[in-house]
Structures are given as structure tokens and as C-alpha cells.
Design a protein around this motif. Structure first.
Motif, PDB file in Angstrom:
ATOM      1  N   ALA A 108       0.833  -1.209   0.000  1.00 30.89           N
ATOM      2  CA  ALA A 108       0.000   0.000   0.000  1.00 30.89           C
ATOM      3  C   ALA A 108       0.863   1.252   0.000  1.00 30.89           C
ATOM      4  N   ALA A 109       1.940   1.256   0.788  1.00 23.83           N
ATOM      5  CA  ALA A 109       2.802   2.436   0.849  1.00 23.83           C
ATOM      6  C   ALA A 109       3.455   2.719  -0.500  1.00 23.83           C
ATOM      7  N   ILE A 110       3.940   1.692  -1.157  1.00 22.50           N
ATOM      8  CA  ILE A 110       4.611   1.906  -2.445  1.00 22.50           C
ATOM      9  C   ILE A 110       3.624   2.349  -3.510  1.00 22.50           C
ATOM     10  N   TRP A 111       2.453   1.718  -3.574  1.00 24.32           N
ATOM     11  CA  TRP A 111       1.503   2.065  -4.636  1.00 24.32           C
ATOM     12  C   TRP A 111       0.789   3.382  -4.386  1.00 24.32           C
ATOM     13  N   VAL A 112       0.889   3.913  -3.191  1.00 27.89           N
ATOM     14  CA  VAL A 112       0.335   5.241  -2.933  1.00 27.89           C
ATOM     15  C   VAL A 112       1.417   6.309  -3.114  1.00 27.89           C
ATOM     16  N   LEU A 113       2.606   6.061  -2.581  1.00 28.68           N
ATOM     17  CA  LEU A 113       3.634   7.091  -2.566  1.00 28.68           C
ATOM     18  C   LEU A 113       4.274   7.358  -3.925  1.00 28.68           C
ATOM     19  N   VAL A 114       4.548   6.334  -4.700  1.00 27.14           N
ATOM     20  CA  VAL A 114       5.264   6.543  -5.963  1.00 27.14           C
ATOM     21  C   VAL A 114       4.479   7.417  -6.938  1.00 27.14           C
ATOM     22  N   PRO A 115       3.206   7.161  -7.207  1.00 31.38           N
ATOM     23  CA  PRO A 115       2.493   8.067  -8.118  1.00 31.38           C
ATOM     24  C   PRO A 115       2.342   9.483  -7.568  1.00 31.38           C
ATOM     25  N   VAL A 116       2.133   9.599  -6.259  1.00 31.43           N
ATOM     26  CA  VAL A 116       1.978  10.935  -5.672  1.00 31.43           C
ATOM     27  C   VAL A 116       3.283  11.716  -5.751  1.00 31.43           C
ATOM     28  N   LEU A 117       4.396  11.077  -5.431  1.00 32.91           N
ATOM     29  CA  LEU A 117       5.683  11.763  -5.487  1.00 32.91           C
ATOM     30  C   LEU A 117       6.090  12.098  -6.920  1.00 32.91           C
ATOM     31  N   THR A 118       5.759  11.235  -7.873  1.00 34.71           N
ATOM     32  CA  THR A 118       6.062  11.529  -9.274  1.00 34.71           C
ATOM     33  C   THR A 118       5.244  12.712  -9.764  1.00 34.71           C
ATOM     34  N   ALA A 119       3.963  12.733  -9.431  1.00 36.37           N
ATOM     35  CA  ALA A 119       3.125  13.864  -9.843  1.00 36.37           C
ATOM     36  C   ALA A 119       3.597  15.156  -9.191  1.00 36.37           C
ATOM     37  N   ASP A 120       4.010  15.086  -7.924  1.00 36.47           N
ATOM     38  CA  ASP A 120       4.514  16.272  -7.255  1.00 36.47           C
ATOM     39  C   ASP A 120       5.814  16.753  -7.881  1.00 36.47           C
ATOM     40  N   CYS A 121       6.634  15.821  -8.321  1.00 34.82           N
ATOM     41  CA  CYS A 121       7.904  16.179  -8.946  1.00 34.82           C
ATOM     42  C   CYS A 121       7.667  16.956 -10.243  1.00 34.82           C
ATOM     43  N   ILE A 122       6.732  16.484 -11.046  1.00 34.36           N
ATOM     44  CA  ILE A 122       6.426  17.169 -12.300  1.00 34.36           C
ATOM     45  C   ILE A 122       5.753  18.510 -12.014  1.00 34.36           C
ATOM     46  N   SER A 123       4.896  18.556 -11.010  1.00 37.57           N
ATOM     47  CA  SER A 123       4.248  19.804 -10.608  1.00 37.57           C
ATOM     48  C   SER A 123       5.266  20.813 -10.102  1.00 37.57           C
ATOM     49  N   ARG A 124       6.282  20.342  -9.377  1.00 36.46           N
ATOM     50  CA  ARG A 124       7.338  21.232  -8.893  1.00 36.46           C
ATOM     51  C   ARG A 124       8.133  21.815 -10.048  1.00 36.46           C
ATOM     52  N   GLU A 125       8.376  21.003 -11.077  1.00 35.46           N
ATOM     53  CA  GLU A 125       9.059  21.516 -12.276  1.00 35.46           C
ATOM     54  C   GLU A 125       8.262  22.666 -12.891  1.00 35.46           C
ATOM     55  N   ARG A 126       6.952  22.509 -12.912  1.00 35.90           N
ATOM     56  CA  ARG A 126       6.116  23.558 -13.485  1.00 35.90           C
ATOM     57  C   ARG A 126       6.093  24.798 -12.587  1.00 35.90           C
ATOM     58  N   ARG A 127       6.009  24.604 -11.268  1.00 36.92           N
ATOM     59  CA  ARG A 127       6.000  25.736 -10.337  1.00 36.92           C
ATOM     60  C   ARG A 127       7.297  26.530 -10.398  1.00 36.92           C
ATOM     61  N   GLU A 128       8.421  25.820 -10.536  1.00 36.92           N
ATOM     62  CA  GLU A 128       9.719  26.495 -10.577  1.00 36.92           C
ATOM     63  C   GLU A 128      10.041  27.054 -11.953  1.00 36.92           C
ATOM     64  N   GLY A 129       9.238  26.724 -12.942  1.00 39.89           N
ATOM     65  CA  GLY A 129       9.453  27.237 -14.282  1.00 39.89           C
ATOM     66  C   GLY A 129      10.525  26.512 -15.072  1.00 39.89           C
ATOM     67  N   THR A 130      10.892  25.315 -14.656  1.00 40.63           N
ATOM     68  CA  THR A 130      11.941  24.568 -15.354  1.00 40.63           C
ATOM     69  C   THR A 130      11.384  23.491 -16.278  1.00 40.63           C
ATOM     70  N   LEU A 131      10.064  23.308 -16.307  1.00 34.08           N
ATOM     71  CA  LEU A 131       9.494  22.303 -17.193  1.00 34.08           C
ATOM     72  C   LEU A 131       9.679  22.688 -18.653  1.00 34.08           C
ATOM     73  N   GLY A 132       9.570  23.963 -18.944  1.00 34.24           N
ATOM     74  CA  GLY A 132       9.810  24.430 -20.318  1.00 34.24           C
ATOM     75  C   GLY A 132      11.238  24.196 -20.756  1.00 34.24           C
TER      76      GLY A 132
END
Length: 148
Positions: free
Chosen positions: A78-102
Motif C-alpha cells: 500500500a505504501a509503495i503504490w500510494v507514494l510513488v504516483p503521488v511523489l512523481t506527480a509532485d515532482c512534475i508539478s514542482r518543475e512547473r512551479r519552478e518554471g523549469t518544465l519548459g
């Protein structure tokens, strides 16, 4: 194999994150919580289905070890299947917030390469979560409920 620079960059960035340390602490705490819930609850399984072997006073350590192993594996799953997608989505969201996704899209990387690279990094972080829980997963082996 164009996603390997993303993996290297993300591993360096995640090594500097303070949450990486706390993720391991939370993993060990979840394993210990599953251990104590199994022992203190006294019956059934971790998810409360009631289909497990009752942990009454008449059962041997083998039975307790088998139920404990199942509960610890369920908590880890349960911990792995909950944490990995959430942390991956947060990582991509952080790229967008910091302006480095472009900036990532200015490189020859495709969107698929970025997602694969970031998912691989957080899968490796989940592996460290497994390594954190490994000593607790050895307890059912010591109780005799599960063989190698």
C-alpha cells in the motif's frame, strides 16, 4: 535511452530534499505500526477483513509469524503504490512551479522520456523504502512463520 540524463538530474535533486530522509523514517514507522497493530489487535488481518488466522493465546508463533508477514507485506504494498504516483506527480508539478518544465522541453527529450525518467527515480526511492522496512520484514522469519 534519452531518459538517463533525467534520471541522473532527478537523483541529484532528490538527494538534497529533506523529505527523502523523512520518507525512510515514515516507512520504518509504518512497518512498526503494522507490527504493533498485528500483535495488539489479536485477530484477523491488517485490513480488517477478518479472514486471517486469529492470533489468540492458543496459536503458535508460526501462525503469528505468517499473519505478521502478510500484514507487513500489505502495508509495504500500500505504501509503495500510494507514494510513488503521488511523489512523481509532485515532482512534475514542482518543475512547473519552478518554471523549469519548459527548459526540459527545449532539450531533445520527449514527454514520454520525462515521465519515464521521473517515474524511475521515484521507483528507486520506493526501493529505499523497501530496504528501510526489510529489518521489520525479517521478524516473521525469526518467529518461524515463514521460511526462506
Amino acid at each position: 535511452m534519452t531518459f538517463l540524463p533525467i534520471v541522473e538530474r532527478e537523483l541529484r535533486a532528490e538527494a538534497r530534499q529533506p523529505f527523502t530522509h523523512w520518507l525512510r523514517v515514515l516507512g520504518a514507522a509504518a512497518a512498526l505500526a503494522a507490527l504493533f497493530l498485528t500483535v495488539l489487535r489479536g485477530e484477523g488481518t491488517f485490513f480488517g477483513s477478518g479472514a486471517g488466522i486469529p492470533l489468540g493465546r492458543g496459536n503458535s508463533l508460526d501462525t503469528i509469524g505468517a499473519v505478521l508477514f502478510g500484514n507487513l507485506n500489505a502495508a509495504l504494498f500500500a505504501a509503495i503504490w500510494v507514494l510513488v504516483p503521488v511523489l512523481t506527480a509532485d515532482c512534475i508539478s514542482r518543475e512547473r512551479r519552478e518554471g523549469t518544465l519548459g527548459l526540459l522541453f527545449l532539450t531533445p527529450l520527449t514527454a514520454r522520456d520525462i515521465i519515464i525518467g521521473k517515474s524511475l527515480v521515484h521507483g528507486l526511492r520506493a526501493l529505499t523504502l523497501l530496504l528501510t522496512m526489510l529489518p521489520t520484514l525479517a521478524l516473521p522469519l525469526l518467529l518461524g512463520g515463514v521460511s526462506l
